[in-house]
Design an enzyme around this catalytic site. Structure first.
Site, PDB file in Angstrom:
ATOM      1  N   SER A 118      16.877  11.859  11.795  1.00  0.00           N
ATOM      2  CA  SER A 118      17.625  10.637  12.066  1.00  0.00           C
ATOM      3  C   SER A 118      17.154   9.933  13.328  1.00  0.00           C
ATOM      4  CB  SER A 118      19.120  10.957  12.189  1.00  0.00           C
ATOM      5  OG  SER A 118      19.340  11.955  13.165  1.00  0.00           O
ATOM      6  N   HIS A 139      14.581   8.920   5.567  1.00  0.00           N
ATOM      7  CA  HIS A 139      15.877   9.110   6.207  1.00  0.00           C
ATOM      8  C   HIS A 139      17.000   8.628   5.299  1.00  0.00           C
ATOM      9  CE1 HIS A 139      18.844   8.004   9.627  1.00  0.00           C
ATOM     10  NE2 HIS A 139      19.101   9.203   9.141  1.00  0.00           N
ATOM     11  N   GLU A 151      15.692   4.857   4.894  1.00  0.00           N
ATOM     12  CA  GLU A 151      14.696   4.325   5.831  1.00  0.00           C
ATOM     13  C   GLU A 151      13.391   5.089   5.605  1.00  0.00           C
ATOM     14  OE1 GLU A 151      16.868   2.787   9.865  1.00  0.00           O
ATOM     15  OE2 GLU A 151      16.708   4.950   9.640  1.00  0.00           O
ATOM     16  N   ASN A 189      20.258   3.897  13.336  1.00  0.00           N
ATOM     17  CA  ASN A 189      20.866   4.710  14.395  1.00  0.00           C
ATOM     18  C   ASN A 189      20.671   4.126  15.783  1.00  0.00           C
ATOM     19  OD1 ASN A 189      22.130   6.649  12.844  1.00  0.00           O
ATOM     20  ND2 ASN A 189      20.305   7.925  12.695  1.00  0.00           N
TER      21      ASN A 189
END
Length: 281
Positions: A118, A139, A151, A189
């Site tokens: 992440s 991800h 992702e 994130n």
């Protein structure tokens, strides 16, 4: 669709979700973990997840049984040597992931090694592999069976063919692949976790309760879930680890982890998975 199996390394929450989606989409899955007990919990969780889809009439009983039949579990890493793609979903610790990528690249020279990290550097993971051009980020987001985003993170060494194969796999899983550069926290994130961290500061300073922060963001910003409830869902230990990666990667004090967040992780209040975080479950 290739008939070669796809490996998943790590049978925690994310590994379970990834394995469930792969099996439901028609892929043979080999799910690896170091602990037999964790693999047993993972199979039970996947069975339960598929059962919920049957109850909602999104999956037939026959398809559920077929998906479970495509799922194999193992505590032997060598069992993954015939996999076309291996998706790593191990704990978010650089030393663990780097050792895995060393071992996996020696195990199979042909497999694409995709990390579900992440926040960690894909370029660094690729550098420890014997086939860096076949390393890529894939991800997923929790809960994996529900959220559509993947992702796809290109390391400096990643080949175009590797990216194309992972984008094709994401599409086969019913996901939308969004290309992202190899920057700390990637896209989601880097935006999301600092918001959770700032919400923790509000609670620490006594500016608002956790309940008030979450209610305000749901009503005022149309978020389906408040930031602290979302942090509890992600895992506060994961949020803290991402903030530490952002702080180290950018060297910017704006990414300083909230001391309250650190104390909660030290206390074992990690969110939903422990029954207590900013909220009690």
């Amino acid at each position: 669709m290739s008939e070669q199996p796809i490996g998943v390394v790590g049978a925690g929450t994310m590994g379970q979700g990834i394995a469930q989606v792969l099996a439901t989409s028609g892929f043979v899955v080999k799910l690896y973990d170091v602990a037999n007990e964790q693999l047993g919990r993972a199979r039970s969780a996947i069975d339960k997840g598929l059962g919920k889809r049957v109850a909602k009439e999104k999956l037939s009983d026959a398809d559920r049984e077929a998906a479970l039949a495509r799922l194999d579990t193992t505590t032997t890493l060598d069992a993954l040597q015939d996999c076309e793609v291996i998706i790593e979903a191990a704990p978010e610790q650089p030393e663990i992931k780097e050792k895995l990528f060393r071992d996996l690249s020696r195990l199979s020279h042909d497999a694409i090694l995709a990390s579900n990290t992440s926040s960690l550097s894909l370029t660094r993971l690729a550098a420890v592999s014997e086939r860096p051009e076949r390393v890529v980020g894939m991800h997923f987001f929790n809960p994996v069976p529900v959220l559509k985003l993947v992702e796809v993170i290109r390391a400096e060494q990643t080949s175009d063919a590797t990216v194309a194969r992972i984008e094709s796999l994401a599409k086969a899983l019913g996901k939308t692949a969004v290309p992202v550069g190899d920057s700390p926290g990637f896209a989601v994130n880097r935006l999301l976790v600092p918001m959770i961290n700032e919400a923790a500061f509000l609670v620490q300073e006594g500016a608002a309760t956790a309940e008030a922060v979450d209610e305000a963001m749901k009503l005022g910003a149309a978020h389906p879930m408040g930031p602290l409830a979302l942090g509890d869902l992600i895992g506060l230990d994961v949020c803290l680890a991402i903030m530490e990666v952002l702080q180290a990667g950018f060297g910017d004090p704006k990414y300083r982890p909230c001391p309250l967040l650190k104390r909660m992780v030290d206390a074992g209040y990690l969110g939903r998975k422990t029954g207590r975080g900013f909220h009690v479950y």
